[in-house]
Design a protein around this motif. Structure first.
Motif, PDB file in Angstrom:
ATOM      1  N   LYS A 174      -2.631  -0.642 -14.891  1.00 27.73           N
ATOM      2  CA  LYS A 174      -2.199   0.759 -14.752  1.00 27.73           C
ATOM      3  C   LYS A 174      -0.883   0.993 -15.486  1.00 27.73           C
ATOM      4  O   LYS A 174      -0.652   2.066 -16.049  1.00 27.73           O
ATOM      5  CB  LYS A 174      -2.045   1.099 -13.262  1.00 27.73           C
ATOM      6  N   LEU A 175      -0.012  -0.019 -15.494  1.00 23.55           N
ATOM      7  CA  LEU A 175       1.298   0.102 -16.134  1.00 23.55           C
ATOM      8  C   LEU A 175       1.288  -0.364 -17.590  1.00 23.55           C
ATOM      9  O   LEU A 175       2.336  -0.506 -18.193  1.00 23.55           O
ATOM     10  CB  LEU A 175       2.354  -0.652 -15.322  1.00 23.55           C
ATOM     11  N   GLY A 176       0.098  -0.592 -18.136  1.00 23.52           N
ATOM     12  CA  GLY A 176      -0.023  -0.878 -19.554  1.00 23.52           C
ATOM     13  C   GLY A 176      -0.181  -2.332 -19.938  1.00 23.52           C
ATOM     14  O   GLY A 176      -0.316  -2.646 -21.123  1.00 23.52           O
ATOM     15  N   GLY A 225       0.798  -1.221   0.000  1.00 22.34           N
ATOM     16  CA  GLY A 225       0.000   0.000   0.000  1.00 22.34           C
ATOM     17  C   GLY A 225       0.830   1.270   0.000  1.00 22.34           C
ATOM     18  O   GLY A 225       0.301   2.354   0.231  1.00 22.34           O
ATOM     19  N   LYS A 226       2.123   1.151  -0.270  1.00 19.29           N
ATOM     20  CA  LYS A 226       3.016   2.315  -0.278  1.00 19.29           C
ATOM     21  C   LYS A 226       3.615   2.558  -1.659  1.00 19.29           C
ATOM     22  O   LYS A 226       4.592   3.275  -1.795  1.00 19.29           O
ATOM     23  CB  LYS A 226       4.136   2.121   0.741  1.00 19.29           C
ATOM     24  N   GLU A 233      -7.130  -9.409  -7.927  1.00 16.95           N
ATOM     25  CA  GLU A 233      -7.574  -8.207  -8.626  1.00 16.95           C
ATOM     26  C   GLU A 233      -6.694  -7.000  -8.331  1.00 16.95           C
ATOM     27  O   GLU A 233      -6.493  -6.149  -9.205  1.00 16.95           O
ATOM     28  CB  GLU A 233      -9.032  -7.921  -8.285  1.00 16.95           C
ATOM     29  N   THR A 234      -6.143  -6.930  -7.132  1.00 17.32           N
ATOM     30  CA  THR A 234      -5.261  -5.807  -6.783  1.00 17.32           C
ATOM     31  C   THR A 234      -4.042  -5.785  -7.700  1.00 17.32           C
ATOM     32  O   THR A 234      -3.693  -4.742  -8.261  1.00 17.32           O
ATOM     33  CB  THR A 234      -4.823  -5.904  -5.304  1.00 17.32           C
ATOM     34  N   ALA A 235      -3.398  -6.936  -7.861  1.00 15.98           N
ATOM     35  CA  ALA A 235      -2.226  -7.006  -8.742  1.00 15.98           C
ATOM     36  C   ALA A 235      -2.624  -6.731 -10.187  1.00 15.98           C
ATOM     37  O   ALA A 235      -1.928  -5.997 -10.893  1.00 15.98           O
ATOM     38  CB  ALA A 235      -1.558  -8.371  -8.620  1.00 15.98           C
TER      39      ALA A 235
END
Length: 154
Positions: A125-127, A85-86, A117-119
């Motif tokens: 997000k990174l394409g 979370g950082k 789903e988090t990963a």
């Protein structure tokens, strides 16, 4: 939004790091890799490149990537649960993508649990784009893996 608040550094993994890597590995995965597996990756595998992320000299995460000709494959990426979370995972993956580019990779792939789903959101997000499923990929529960790819030059 939680940003990286601690001082951190990212560097190449060394053999002396394996004990700390195993702590992260056992925290993150139900079927962790062995000491021998990590040793073979960093000492014997000419295609493997591993990065670690440290905070105050403690390894809190790592990422492995194989680069074969012009394709890179993320073998594993993990951040210890105390440090999630950082944005450390995102930062580490961005460094791995840049490392892969320096070794000539044009594309990168990875597998991720369909339930993670988090990963998957981070990868998108990174394409990275979902392109398929590997049935029964994970040996602990036979969960499917989502296959994802990204073009490193877009």
């Amino acid at each position: 939004m939680n940003e990286i608040t601690e001082n951190y550094s990212i560097r190449l993994m060394e053999e002396k790091d394996i004990d700390q890597i195993l702590v992260v590995e056992h925290d993150a995965f139900t079927t962790p890799w062995s000491r021998t597996a990590f040793y073979n990756e960093i000492v014997n595998n000419q295609f493997a490149h591993y990065l670690v992320v440290e905070i105050d000299s403690e390894i809190v995460g790592y990422c492995g990537v194989w680069v074969i000709i012009d394709e890179a494959h993320i073998t594993n990426i993990a951040i210890h649960s105390k440090f999630r979370g950082k944005k450390l995972g995102e930062t580490l993956l961005l460094h791995a993508m840049e490392l892969a580019r320096t070794f000539g990779a044009k594309k990168m792939t990875l597998e991720v649990r369909v339930s993670n789903e988090t990963a998957q959101q981070l990868y998108k997000k990174l394409g990275f784009e979902a392109v398929g499923i590997r049935k029964n990929y994970y040996t602990d529960n036979l969960e499917d893996a989502q296959i994802m790819w990204v073009n490193l030059y877009e």
